[in-house]
Design a protein around this motif. Structure first.
Motif, PDB file in Angstrom:
ATOM      1  N   VAL A 217     -51.069  44.556  82.637  1.00  0.00           N
ATOM      2  CA  VAL A 217     -51.908  43.552  81.617  1.00  0.00           C
ATOM      3  C   VAL A 217     -51.102  43.272  80.570  1.00  0.00           C
ATOM      4  N   GLY A 218     -49.758  43.760  80.478  1.00  0.00           N
ATOM      5  CA  GLY A 218     -48.864  43.527  79.411  1.00  0.00           C
ATOM      6  C   GLY A 218     -48.164  42.437  79.286  1.00  0.00           C
ATOM      7  N   HIS A 219     -46.904  42.370  78.261  1.00  0.00           N
ATOM      8  CA  HIS A 219     -46.117  41.198  78.402  1.00  0.00           C
ATOM      9  C   HIS A 219     -44.756  41.296  78.327  1.00  0.00           C
ATOM     10  N   VAL A 220     -43.857  40.715  78.723  1.00  0.00           N
ATOM     11  CA  VAL A 220     -42.598  40.651  78.896  1.00  0.00           C
ATOM     12  C   VAL A 220     -41.831  39.524  78.106  1.00  0.00           C
ATOM     13  N   SER A 221     -40.758  39.844  77.198  1.00  0.00           N
ATOM     14  CA  SER A 221     -40.088  38.669  76.544  1.00  0.00           C
ATOM     15  C   SER A 221     -38.628  38.531  76.913  1.00  0.00           C
ATOM     16  N   PHE A 222     -38.399  37.178  76.939  1.00  0.00           N
ATOM     17  CA  PHE A 222     -36.989  36.906  77.357  1.00  0.00           C
ATOM     18  C   PHE A 222     -36.227  35.994  76.184  1.00  0.00           C
ATOM     19  N   GLU A 223     -35.305  36.670  75.790  1.00  0.00           N
ATOM     20  CA  GLU A 223     -34.536  35.962  74.407  1.00  0.00           C
ATOM     21  C   GLU A 223     -33.196  35.540  74.871  1.00  0.00           C
ATOM     22  N   ARG A 224     -32.722  34.421  74.438  1.00  0.00           N
ATOM     23  CA  ARG A 224     -31.485  33.930  74.565  1.00  0.00           C
ATOM     24  C   ARG A 224     -31.001  34.207  73.109  1.00  0.00           C
ATOM     25  N   LYS A 225     -29.764  34.989  73.096  1.00  0.00           N
ATOM     26  CA  LYS A 225     -29.418  35.244  71.630  1.00  0.00           C
ATOM     27  C   LYS A 225     -27.854  34.421  71.547  1.00  0.00           C
ATOM     28  N   VAL A 226     -27.864  33.684  70.388  1.00  0.00           N
ATOM     29  CA  VAL A 226     -26.499  32.704  70.094  1.00  0.00           C
ATOM     30  C   VAL A 226     -25.827  33.154  68.861  1.00  0.00           C
ATOM     31  N   LEU A 227     -24.692  33.127  68.773  1.00  0.00           N
ATOM     32  CA  LEU A 227     -23.922  33.032  67.752  1.00  0.00           C
ATOM     33  C   LEU A 227     -22.971  31.850  67.716  1.00  0.00           C
ATOM     34  N   PRO A 228     -23.378  31.045  66.496  1.00  0.00           N
ATOM     35  CA  PRO A 228     -22.696  29.600  66.667  1.00  0.00           C
ATOM     36  C   PRO A 228     -21.227  29.865  66.477  1.00  0.00           C
ATOM     37  N   TRP A 229     -20.593  28.922  66.980  1.00  0.00           N
ATOM     38  CA  TRP A 229     -19.032  28.976  67.039  1.00  0.00           C
ATOM     39  C   TRP A 229     -18.553  28.543  65.709  1.00  0.00           C
ATOM     40  N   LYS A 230     -19.350  27.507  65.053  1.00  0.00           N
ATOM     41  CA  LYS A 230     -18.857  26.959  63.631  1.00  0.00           C
ATOM     42  C   LYS A 230     -19.578  27.805  62.461  1.00  0.00           C
ATOM     43  N   HIS A 231     -18.860  28.010  61.418  1.00  0.00           N
ATOM     44  CA  HIS A 231     -19.879  28.715  60.270  1.00  0.00           C
ATOM     45  C   HIS A 231     -20.980  27.685  59.911  1.00  0.00           C
ATOM     46  N   HIS A 232     -21.993  28.624  59.429  1.00  0.00           N
ATOM     47  CA  HIS A 232     -23.242  28.192  58.926  1.00  0.00           C
ATOM     48  C   HIS A 232     -23.864  29.113  57.722  1.00  0.00           C
ATOM     49  N   PRO A 233     -24.092  28.563  56.848  1.00  0.00           N
ATOM     50  CA  PRO A 233     -24.405  29.303  55.625  1.00  0.00           C
ATOM     51  C   PRO A 233     -25.802  30.152  55.757  1.00  0.00           C
ATOM     52  N   PHE A 234     -26.295  29.886  57.072  1.00  0.00           N
ATOM     53  CA  PHE A 234     -27.647  30.571  56.959  1.00  0.00           C
ATOM     54  C   PHE A 234     -27.671  31.516  58.580  1.00  0.00           C
ATOM     55  N   CYS A 235     -26.717  31.701  59.039  1.00  0.00           N
ATOM     56  CA  CYS A 235     -26.594  32.378  60.375  1.00  0.00           C
ATOM     57  C   CYS A 235     -25.619  32.920  60.423  1.00  0.00           C
ATOM     58  N   ILE A 236     -25.510  34.088  61.470  1.00  0.00           N
ATOM     59  CA  ILE A 236     -24.193  34.625  61.613  1.00  0.00           C
ATOM     60  C   ILE A 236     -23.353  34.141  62.538  1.00  0.00           C
ATOM     61  N   SER A 237     -22.092  33.779  62.349  1.00  0.00           N
ATOM     62  CA  SER A 237     -21.332  32.973  63.216  1.00  0.00           C
ATOM     63  C   SER A 237     -20.409  33.848  64.285  1.00  0.00           C
ATOM     64  N   TYR A 238     -19.723  33.240  65.050  1.00  0.00           N
ATOM     65  CA  TYR A 238     -18.744  33.875  66.024  1.00  0.00           C
ATOM     66  C   TYR A 238     -17.699  34.615  65.039  1.00  0.00           C
ATOM     67  N   PRO A 239     -17.569  36.025  65.234  1.00  0.00           N
ATOM     68  CA  PRO A 239     -16.402  36.554  64.471  1.00  0.00           C
ATOM     69  C   PRO A 239     -15.116  36.422  64.874  1.00  0.00           C
ATOM     70  N   GLU A 240     -14.102  36.222  63.942  1.00  0.00           N
ATOM     71  CA  GLU A 240     -12.728  36.086  64.260  1.00  0.00           C
ATOM     72  C   GLU A 240     -11.870  37.303  64.075  1.00  0.00           C
ATOM     73  N   ALA A 241     -10.816  37.543  64.619  1.00  0.00           N
ATOM     74  CA  ALA A 241     -10.242  38.665  64.570  1.00  0.00           C
ATOM     75  C   ALA A 241      -9.957  39.414  63.223  1.00  0.00           C
ATOM     76  N   ASN A 242      -9.632  38.687  62.314  1.00  0.00           N
ATOM     77  CA  ASN A 242      -9.389  39.264  61.056  1.00  0.00           C
ATOM     78  C   ASN A 242     -10.419  39.775  60.270  1.00  0.00           C
ATOM     79  N   LEU A 243     -11.769  39.366  60.812  1.00  0.00           N
ATOM     80  CA  LEU A 243     -13.051  40.065  60.202  1.00  0.00           C
ATOM     81  C   LEU A 243     -13.216  41.107  60.781  1.00  0.00           C
TER      82      LEU A 243
END
Length: 572
Positions: A217-243
């Motif tokens: 009788v429970g639940h299961v959640s399925f989540e797609r997690k995404v790191l945007p390719w481009k910089h955005h001020p309100f979300c973590i974006s895809y890290p570059e090597a020097n970071l």
């Protein structure tokens, strides 16, 4: 009902129809399922051969194409008529098939209830009453972060649809969706019989027996997690090597287990699925390694294959709450179902079992190119995408604002004690160092104002993993272990447990990690060493593994008896 965007995105992939705000089965399907629900004495479905004919008739009523490959019919017959004992077959056709048919008859109403309760129910309350969290069943398309929350009863009906091959498949390939029906699994059983395929099906049959006698009788959640390719001020974006090279975050504790299995770890942690980019991999084909085994012992995971297209390099899939139903022994060709498993994991506020599975796909057969900066960055970031979690965002953002490298010049050599016997750090002129990136580059990923992990607000959830991307995928085990350690640390996870499965190449992992931790290395320190080693390996300047390259004295020591501090006695 028909105006819901989430339902619209799924209609071509579901076997039911919509009319006048209601979902329904066509009348011939209802008649067929009602006949099956009355038992084998009434339906005359008492063998695999006849079961396949019944399935084919239902598919015809749904205007679905004949099953391909044709040997699926032989697979049904082989499993239920030859491989299954008479006693088990009598139970299957007399009790389980009728129960599953009743469950399938309820599928339209289960879906209607699901959509009526989606978006404004238990999930929003568990997240603190937030609004705008969409949880309805829909196509979770690539580059669109989001979450779907399903009841275990609805999942049971969906997996039953898979077993009876009732899902339309015409446009699934074009939309990068994995296999969802069981026809290929049965065909492979007949075309290339081996005990592995038979035992995969035994796990599924056992799951159906369990839910037929007592529906969870429970639940299961399925989540797609995404790191945007481009910089955005309100979300973590895809890290570059020097970071990575500039990170001042401390490495988290790493504990090594030479035996045991990820799914058997007793605590609450994020358990890594060594995934194919198509979630489930070969679960419904011939595959039977880590991901496929997990999908057999936790069959509710199969439901995600219905609506989760393949993962891109900046994506991961997290599944919380899937119940385990089977025990097993062996691996790959030696895999065997070994009986019932009673899952005693606690549940959270949403009724999800505290089993967290993160699917991350490694590069397949990367060969020598795995030592290139692009591949190292891709693999480390892939793990980071999976390991990072929403609730740490403010703390993570604050760390980067306070980081001493913020606004600094490109990375300078790491300061370290003179006695440390390791390779020289890469300089600012290294090819691995790119132009400076703003410190707010690593902010959070957006999941429609909510994330599956924010329900518990716990800091104790670490990472449990193993030889991700190795074995058949051909990855370097030492590199993959270090990359996952870097990612877990950068994601502020409190620990990482690493199961080596007795792999000889990782015999020194415990010793090396203890040595690194004893010298207080940061993520940036270890990344820089990994980058320098990989550059030399790519150019053919070294052929030794990373551990022996980093600590040459390892080759003259017996790992079992060493104190990592004694390795400082050996210098270049």
């Amino acid at each position: 009902m028909e105006n819901r965007e989430d339902l619209k995105s799924m209609l071509e992939y579901l076997p039911v129809f919509v009319r006048s705000s209601s979902l329904f089965w066509p009348p011939p399907v209802v008649e067929a399922l009602k006949a099956l629900s009355k038992g084998s004495d009434h339906s005359q479905v008492d063998s695999g051969e006849v079961l396949f004919l019944a399935v084919s008739d239902i598919r015809h009523s749904l205007n679905l194409h004949p099953l391909f490959p044709s040997s699926a019919a032989d697979g049904y017959s082989l499993f239920f008529d030859d491989l299954m004992s008479r006693a088990d077959a009598a139970k299957w056709f007399g009790e389980v098939v009728p129960a599953l048919s009743k469950l399938l008859l309820r599928l339209p109403s289960l879906l209607e209830t699901h959509y009526q309760n989606a978006d404004n129910g238990l999930f929003s309350s568990a997240c603190g009453g937030g609004e705008g969290i969409k949880t309805g069943l829909r196509l979770l398309e690539s580059q669109e972060p989001g979450i779907v929350v399903l009841s275990q009863e609805l999942i049971g009906a969906l997996v039953a649809c898979s077993f009876f091959c009732l899902f339309p498949t015409t446009n699934r390939g074009a939309n990068h969706l994995p296999t969802i029906n069981f026809d290929h699994l049965f065909a492979n059983l007949y075309d290339n019989y081996n005990e592995t395929q038979e035992n995969k099906l035994k796990c599924i049959i056992h799951y159906f027996e369990r839910i037929s006698s007592c529906m969870p009788v429970g639940h299961v959640s399925f989540e797609r997690k995404v790191l945007p390719w481009k910089h955005h001020p309100f979300c973590i974006s895809y890290p570059e090597a020097n970071l990575w090279s500039k990170s001042n975050i401390s490495l988290c504790p790493l504990k090594v287990f030479t035996s045991g299995f990820i799914e058997d770890q007793p605590g609450e942690a994020l358990e890594v699925d060594f995934a194919n980019k198509y979630i489930g991999g070969g679960a419904l084909h011939r595959g039977c390694v880590q991901e496929e085994i997990r999908f057999m012992i936790n069959p509710e995971l199969i439901a995600g294959m219905l609506f989760l297209p393949s993962m891109a390099d900046n994506e991961a899939i997290e599944i919380v709450g899937a119940e385990r139903f089977s025990n097993y022994t062996g691996y790959a060709s030696s895999f065997r179902f070994s009986g019932d498993y009673m899952d005693k994991r606690e549940v959270d506020l949403m009724g999800r079992r505290k089993t967290r599975i993160i699917a991350i796909d490694a590069l397949a057969c990367p060969g020598k190119r795995q030592y290139g900066t692009e591949c190292i960055l891709r693999e480390t970031n892939k793990a980071f995408i999976g390991f990072f979690y929403q609730c740490k965002f403010q703390q993570y953002e604050r760390l980067f604002q306070e980081d001493r490298f913020c606004g600094a010049q490109p990375y300078q050599e790491v300061t370290r004690p003179k006695s440390m016997p390791f390779r020289e750090s890469p300089s600012a002129s290294s090819s691995e160092i790119n132009e400076e990136i703003p410190c707010d580059k690593m902010s959070r990923h957006v999941v429609e104002k909510g994330s599956s992990q924010c329900v518990d607000h716990q800091d104790e959830i670490g990472i449990v993993t193993g030889n991700w991307g190795c074995g058949a995928f051909g990855g370097d085990p030492e590199l993959k272990a270090i990359m996952q350690w870097l990612a877990a640390s950068q994601a502020l996870r409190p620990f990482i447990y690493y199961y080596t499965f007795g792999l000889e190449a990782l015999q020194a992992l415990d010793l090396v990690s203890e040595w690194i931790l004893s010298h207080g290395w940061s993520v940036g320190d270890l990344w820089s060493m990994l980058a320098q080693y990989s550059s030399q390996r790519l150019r053919g300047e070294t052929k030794v593994g990373f551990f022996n390259w980093l600590l040459p004295s390892l080759s003259s020591h017996h790992y079992d008896n060493d104190d990592p501090m004694t390795l400082d006695a050996d210098t270049h």
